[in-house]
Design a protein around this motif. Structure first.
Motif, PDB file in Angstrom:
ATOM      1  N   TYR A 164       0.838  -1.201   0.000  1.00  0.00           N
ATOM      2  CA  TYR A 164       0.000   0.000   0.000  1.00  0.00           C
ATOM      3  C   TYR A 164       0.869   1.246   0.000  1.00  0.00           C
ATOM      4  N   ILE A 165       0.249   2.338  -0.366  1.00  0.00           N
ATOM      5  CA  ILE A 165       0.946   3.631  -0.369  1.00  0.00           C
ATOM      6  C   ILE A 165      -0.053   4.677   0.111  1.00  0.00           C
ATOM      7  N   ASN A 166       0.423   5.626   0.856  1.00  0.00           N
ATOM      8  CA  ASN A 166      -0.471   6.719   1.244  1.00  0.00           C
ATOM      9  C   ASN A 166       0.297   8.025   1.330  1.00  0.00           C
ATOM     10  N   GLY A 167      -0.425   9.085   1.150  1.00  0.00           N
ATOM     11  CA  GLY A 167       0.161  10.417   1.270  1.00  0.00           C
ATOM     12  C   GLY A 167      -0.809  11.311   2.006  1.00  0.00           C
ATOM     13  N   HIS A 168      -0.275  12.315   2.706  1.00  0.00           N
ATOM     14  CA  HIS A 168      -1.194  13.205   3.415  1.00  0.00           C
ATOM     15  C   HIS A 168      -0.691  14.645   3.430  1.00  0.00           C
ATOM     16  N   TYR A 169      -1.660  15.518   3.549  1.00  0.00           N
ATOM     17  CA  TYR A 169      -1.398  16.932   3.796  1.00  0.00           C
ATOM     18  C   TYR A 169      -1.988  17.204   5.169  1.00  0.00           C
ATOM     19  N   MET A 170      -1.153  17.702   6.104  1.00  0.00           N
ATOM     20  CA  MET A 170      -1.601  17.862   7.483  1.00  0.00           C
ATOM     21  C   MET A 170      -1.270  19.268   7.963  1.00  0.00           C
ATOM     22  N   ASN A 171      -2.182  19.861   8.697  1.00  0.00           N
ATOM     23  CA  ASN A 171      -1.962  21.217   9.174  1.00  0.00           C
ATOM     24  C   ASN A 171      -2.422  21.347  10.624  1.00  0.00           C
ATOM     25  N   HIS A 172      -1.486  21.663  11.527  1.00  0.00           N
ATOM     26  CA  HIS A 172      -1.822  21.878  12.938  1.00  0.00           C
ATOM     27  C   HIS A 172      -1.928  23.373  13.231  1.00  0.00           C
ATOM     28  N   ASN A 173      -2.640  23.677  14.289  1.00  0.00           N
ATOM     29  CA  ASN A 173      -2.716  25.061  14.742  1.00  0.00           C
ATOM     30  C   ASN A 173      -2.787  25.065  16.264  1.00  0.00           C
ATOM     31  N   GLY A 174      -1.747  25.632  16.908  1.00  0.00           N
ATOM     32  CA  GLY A 174      -1.768  25.708  18.368  1.00  0.00           C
ATOM     33  C   GLY A 174      -0.604  25.017  19.044  1.00  0.00           C
ATOM     34  N   THR A 175       0.304  24.428  18.259  1.00  0.00           N
ATOM     35  CA  THR A 175       1.471  23.776  18.873  1.00  0.00           C
ATOM     36  C   THR A 175       2.576  24.817  19.101  1.00  0.00           C
TER      37      THR A 175
ATOM     38  N   GLN B 127      -6.118  19.559  10.672  1.00  0.00           N
ATOM     39  CA  GLN B 127      -6.877  19.100   9.505  1.00  0.00           C
ATOM     40  C   GLN B 127      -5.960  18.244   8.650  1.00  0.00           C
ATOM     41  N   MET B 128      -6.514  17.236   8.040  1.00  0.00           N
ATOM     42  CA  MET B 128      -5.671  16.356   7.225  1.00  0.00           C
ATOM     43  C   MET B 128      -6.476  15.820   6.040  1.00  0.00           C
ATOM     44  N   LEU B 129      -5.829  15.850   4.904  1.00  0.00           N
ATOM     45  CA  LEU B 129      -6.388  15.254   3.687  1.00  0.00           C
ATOM     46  C   LEU B 129      -5.422  14.153   3.263  1.00  0.00           C
ATOM     47  N   SER B 130      -5.938  12.974   3.005  1.00  0.00           N
ATOM     48  CA  SER B 130      -5.025  11.877   2.670  1.00  0.00           C
ATOM     49  C   SER B 130      -5.615  10.962   1.603  1.00  0.00           C
ATOM     50  N   VAL B 131      -4.738  10.272   0.928  1.00  0.00           N
ATOM     51  CA  VAL B 131      -5.136   9.275  -0.079  1.00  0.00           C
ATOM     52  C   VAL B 131      -4.395   7.979   0.230  1.00  0.00           C
ATOM     53  N   ILE B 132      -5.123   6.887   0.185  1.00  0.00           N
ATOM     54  CA  ILE B 132      -4.530   5.571   0.460  1.00  0.00           C
ATOM     55  C   ILE B 132      -4.878   4.640  -0.698  1.00  0.00           C
ATOM     56  N   ALA B 133      -3.883   3.962  -1.213  1.00  0.00           N
ATOM     57  CA  ALA B 133      -4.130   2.966  -2.272  1.00  0.00           C
ATOM     58  C   ALA B 133      -3.426   1.676  -1.879  1.00  0.00           C
ATOM     59  N   TYR B 134      -4.055   0.553  -2.139  1.00  0.00           N
ATOM     60  CA  TYR B 134      -3.455  -0.730  -1.741  1.00  0.00           C
ATOM     61  C   TYR B 134      -3.774  -1.811  -2.759  1.00  0.00           C
ATOM     62  N   PHE B 135      -2.987  -2.852  -2.736  1.00  0.00           N
ATOM     63  CA  PHE B 135      -3.236  -3.966  -3.660  1.00  0.00           C
ATOM     64  C   PHE B 135      -2.967  -5.301  -2.967  1.00  0.00           C
TER      65      PHE B 135
END
Lengths: 458, 238
Positions: A59-70, A450-458
């Motif tokens: 499988y492969i995955n990628g994400h865009y993640m954004n924190h606020n307050g750390t 907030q996080m946007l991610s895509v996961i693909a697997y085989f």
């Protein structure tokens, strides 16, 4: 490595273009555009060529993640957007003999963000997450498995059988991309909660697995393991330190670490071996898995101090809804007052507390309100999770004494490909005790993610 | 670089091992069952154990296995000469399509069919000379051919034939390729609104061989043993 940012981007762009220009036309020749279906068919060919003795998936995955307050750290701004190919993994199972299997997972990750965001030294990382031999004892000796149950032995770098999440870590097995606190801070699935590295908890050791089917009732599963164990070469288990942008160095008390856990390290910091036990039961009539876990081992160089952990897990999974949960408690023996962080910082954060307790739990529910497509194989899933963690009950303040609400949605829009959006709100407990430098560095009582991610697997 | 070298050496060693050391392949039948169907599994197992080497796998184990447990189970089971799925629940959990030679049973009465399947070494596809050098057919295309939603194969009008309804090879073929039970297939043709007629059923494998040798565009399935003793071309189902 980060100084070659442009070169890396060129290589990645070239790789993506090459990959797509190869995969999509080939996939388009199939009955429908299904890139993962094409990859699966290639893996099947490998299996056929080797007479079923080499089986590959991944499988492969990628994400865009954004924190606020750390809080801002020196050399690391956790509030900046983080863009990563978090995992690209290949699982390979080699059937060496009739009852002997060799299994491994090659795991890689790539960080597209700047070093000041992720704190990672290398953009690209690769390792063998696990590698072990499985020997099927019951089949070898032709046991009557109905009478005596089945028995197998595993040796090598094994996935530590503790709670449920660690053995089901890949994102395609989960409904949220983010990990629960039980795994993130305690189990530990990753090596450091603030580093966003997601490797599973694996260790050199051996495990015995006995499974017995009770007539008409269900399956009982027992895993007993001896592993190197968790630990620290410091006098204190929670000795990890970071430097706030306001200059003091502090202990984040960010959870348990697998000491010397790199894939090519075979021993930890002491000769004491940790004992791990996990017992689960799955009734035949209900899609339920409940279990308890136990861990015990010395964590320090001199083998004077023990770490003991107790866990409970539950998984209930129907086709369109599920309920999951874990609870874990860790009791740590530690001498009070030793090994304060050398650089100046708030005493309340940097003094060792003596014996302390860590605990964490989560409950996660998911529901699929509608499905569409051929055979209803496209869907939208709604997910909610509540989790809570306290990494030191004696400390006046730790940023990892917090609760968190996660709301997410998962869209299965192509076979074996999912897109997810997650929103989180963290609430740090006892924030009135937060030292001034922590607040001055931007640390807030509430952290949003907030996080946007895509996961693909085989 | 060291990581890549080690990876290369290890993978080469494992592949060489697989190439040099033959698979024992000692298991005749792997029974795949769910815990709730244990009594049927026991019945089938006891009947077969006298003449064949039988192993079994409880799919409920997958609920407790780690994340590559399913792949490990497939690796283990697929080496058997015949994989027998006991009732539907086992097939819902562990995909039947992952195995090359599969048979499904719903009760202990199906044991004779299982024995016939083992002895026949499973079914293979044969076809008339009209198809030239065609070497493989995708299973989905084959399904369409047998449901008459596809009328041509390689530019030739295709004419599929079946074995009788109670023939174990037909039961396995209809289950694996068409994805239906015999009863479901019967209902399919009763409810089919088109003017299509169901494929012809021939009473024996020998008749299927003779029919295909004579009739242009015909296609059928027989046991591997029978096919290998004929002059007809065997083709792969992808």
């Amino acid at each position: 490595m980060h100084s070659n940012k442009n070169n890396h981007l060129k290589i990645i762009s070239f790789g993506l273009v090459l990959g797509y220009s190869t995969l999509v036309p080939l996939a388009a020749e199939a009955d429908e555009v299904n890139p993962m279906g094409y990859v699966r068919s290639q893996a099947d060919k490998i299996s056929d060529t080797t007479d079923g003795r080499l089986n590959i998936s991944g499988y492969i995955n990628g994400h865009y993640m954004n924190h606020n307050g750390t809080p801002k750290l020196v050399g690391k701004d956790l509030d900046k957007p983080l863009f990563q190919m978090r995992e690209a993994s290949i699982f390979a199972d080699f059937s060496l003999m009739d009852n002997l299997l060799f299994s491994t997972e090659l795991e890689t990750s790539y960080d597209f963000s700047s070093k000041s965001t992720s704190g990672r030294d290398d953009r690209f990382e690769a390792l063998f997450n696990y590698y072990y031999f499985d020997y099927d004892v019951a089949s070898s000796f032709d046991w009557d498995t109905d009478k005596y149950g089945s028995l197998s032995v595993r040796g090598g770098r094994i996935l530590v059988p503790f709670l449920a999440y660690n053995e089901n870590k890949p994102n395609f097995k989960q409904y949220l991309m983010s990990q629960p606190f039980t795994a993130q801070q305690l189990s530990p699935v990753n090596n450091a909660a603030i580093s966003f590295q997601q490797y599973g908890w694996t260790d050199i050791g051996a495990s015995v697995n006995w499974t017995y089917a009770f007539e008409d009732a269900g399956l009982f599963d027992l895993k007993l393991s001896i592993i190197n164990g968790l630990g620290s070469e410091s006098d204190a288990l929670d000795a990890n330190s970071v430097q706030l942008s306001t200059s003091p160095t502090v202990r984040p008390r960010d959870g348990l670490y697998a000491n010397k856990s790199d894939w090519n390290e075979f021993r930890d910091n002491n000769n004491d071996k940790a004992f791990v036990a996990k017992a689960s039961f799955s009734p035949f009539s209900v899609p339920l898995d409940i279990g308890v876990s136990y861990y015990n081992g010395a964590w320090d160089n001199d083998e004077n101090n023990d770490l003991s952990m107790y866990g409970v897990h539950l998984n209930y999974s129907r086709k369109d809804w599920s309920l999951r949960g874990e609870y874990v408690q860790a009791d740590v023996e530690q001498t009070a007052g030793v090994n304060p962080v050398v650089q100046p910082g708030p005493a309340s954060l940097n003094t060792t507390t003596g014996d302390y307790q860590m605990n964490s739990w989560y409950v996660e529910g998911s529901y699929v309100p509608f499905r569409y497509g051929e055979n209803d194989n496209r869907y939208v899933r709604l997910v909610a999770r509540y989790d809570d963690v306290d990494t030191n009950d004696k400390a006046a303040f730790t940023p990892f004494d917090r609760s968190r609400v996660t709301l997410g949605t998962e869209w299965g829009f192509i076979d074996n490909v999912r897109m997810r959006y997650e929103w989180q709100r963290h609430n740090i407990d006892s924030f009135e005790n937060a030292p001034t430098p922590y607040v001055a560095a931007g640390g807030k009582e509430q952290i949003n993610m907030q996080m946007l991610s895509v996961i693909a697997y085989f | 670089m060291k990581f890549i070298k080690i990876t290369f050496v290890c993978v080469s060693f494992l592949l060489a091992f697989i190439a040099v050391v033959p698979s024992a392949n000692a298991t005749d039948v792997f029974l795949v069952y769910a815990g709730e169907d244990k009594s049927i599994k026991k019945e089938v197992e006891d009947s077969l154990a006298k003449d064949f080497k039988v192993k079994s796998y409880n799919v409920d184990l997958l609920a407790l296995a780690d994340y590559s447990g399913k792949q490990k189970a497939i690796s283990k089971i697929s080496k058997a000469k015949l994989v027998v799925f006991i009732k539907d629940k086992a097939a819902e959990i562990l995909d039947k399509g992952s195995f090359p030679n599969v048979f499904s049973v719903t009760s202990g009465k199906d044991i004779d069919n299982v024995i016939a399947m083992i002895n026949s070494k499973g079914y293979v596809l044969i076809l008339s000379d009209a198809y030239g050098n065609l070497s493989a057919i995708p299973s989905l295309k084959l399904k369409d051919i047998y449901l008459r939603t596809e009328v041509e194969l390689n530019g030739v009008k295709v004419n599929p034939v079946h074995l009788p309804e109670d023939n174990p090879l037909r039961i396995a073929f209809v289950d694996n390729i068409i994805g239906m039970s015999s009863e479901e297939l019967k209902q399919y043709w009763l409810k089919d609104g088109s003017k299509n007629v169901p494929p012809k059923s021939l009473s024996s494998e020998e008749l299927v061989i003779k029919y295909i040798a004579r009739k242009k565009g015909s296609i059928g399935y027989v046991s591997r043993t029978t096919a290998e003793s004929s002059n007809l071309k065997i083709i792969e189902i992808k």
